[in-house]
Motif scaffolding. Structure first.
Motif, PDB file in Angstrom:
ATOM      1  N   ARG A  22       0.751  -0.802  -0.404  1.00 34.36           N
ATOM      2  CA  ARG A  22      -0.258   0.254  -0.182  1.00 34.36           C
ATOM      3  C   ARG A  22       1.015   0.825   0.129  1.00 34.36           C
ATOM      4  O   ARG A  22       2.012   1.169   0.758  1.00 34.36           O
ATOM      5  N   VAL A  48      -3.528   3.518  -1.258  1.00 36.44           N
ATOM      6  CA  VAL A  48      -4.241   2.732  -2.152  1.00 36.44           C
ATOM      7  C   VAL A  48      -3.287   1.497  -2.065  1.00 36.44           C
ATOM      8  O   VAL A  48      -2.313   1.384  -1.493  1.00 36.44           O
ATOM      9  N   TYR A  49      -4.138   0.167  -2.036  1.00 37.97           N
ATOM     10  CA  TYR A  49      -3.579  -1.357  -2.237  1.00 37.97           C
ATOM     11  C   TYR A  49      -3.503  -1.403  -3.186  1.00 37.97           C
ATOM     12  O   TYR A  49      -3.840  -1.091  -4.420  1.00 37.97           O
ATOM     13  N   TYR A  50      -2.203  -2.160  -3.656  1.00 37.23           N
ATOM     14  CA  TYR A  50      -1.467  -2.994  -4.593  1.00 37.23           C
ATOM     15  C   TYR A  50      -0.760  -4.334  -4.411  1.00 37.23           C
ATOM     16  O   TYR A  50      -0.329  -4.727  -3.486  1.00 37.23           O
ATOM     17  N   TRP A  52       2.203  -6.519 -11.228  1.00 32.71           N
ATOM     18  CA  TRP A  52       1.530  -4.930  -9.867  1.00 32.71           C
ATOM     19  C   TRP A  52       0.324  -5.616 -10.551  1.00 32.71           C
ATOM     20  O   TRP A  52       0.192  -5.078 -12.691  1.00 32.71           O
ATOM     21  N   GLY A 104      -3.807  -1.411  -8.569  1.00 31.40           N
ATOM     22  CA  GLY A 104      -4.126  -0.407  -7.186  1.00 31.40           C
ATOM     23  C   GLY A 104      -5.589  -0.345  -6.946  1.00 31.40           C
ATOM     24  O   GLY A 104      -6.656  -0.371  -7.989  1.00 31.40           O
TER      25      GLY A 104
END
Length: 117
Positions: free
Chosen positions: A38, A93-95, A107, A110
């Protein structure tokens, strides 16, 4: 090439819950070490949780231990992050991340998580 598609973000009040999902259409996610990172505004990215390739070990950021749970459904090629008792400091923002046997990183795009009253 592996494509990761995240979903499940949103806005919740403190103490609320969200479940993030990360799908890998057409790929066997069990071949990868996977995890969640994140990034909050103005801060460096940080690792939140991960599962190793053999699923023998999970790891969590100290501040989310006891509140977040990482899991994977290999049949659905999907990674999850169950987040309970959310706090304003979890806003970020979570990735989703996957790492293959050659330590190459992949990745997702997000998903925003906002914890606010």
């Amino acid at each position: 090439q592996l494509r990761l598609v995240e979903s499940g973000g949103g806005t919740v009040q403190p103490g609320g819950s969200l479940r993030l999902s990360c799908a890998a259409p057409g790929f066997s996610l069990d071949l990868y070490a996977v995890g969640w990172f994140r990034q909050a505004p103005g801060k460096e990215p940080e690792g939140v949780s991960c599962i190793d390739r053999d699923e023998l070990k999970t790891d969590y950021l100290d501040s989310v231990k006891g509140r977040f749970t990482i899991s994977r459904d290999n049949a659905k090629n999907t990674l999850y992050l169950q987040m309970n008792n959310l706090k304003p400091e979890d806003t970020a923002v979570y990735y989703c991340n996957a790492q293959d046997y050659r330590d190459r990183d992949y990745w997702g795009q997000g998903t925003q998580v906002t914890v606010s009253s």
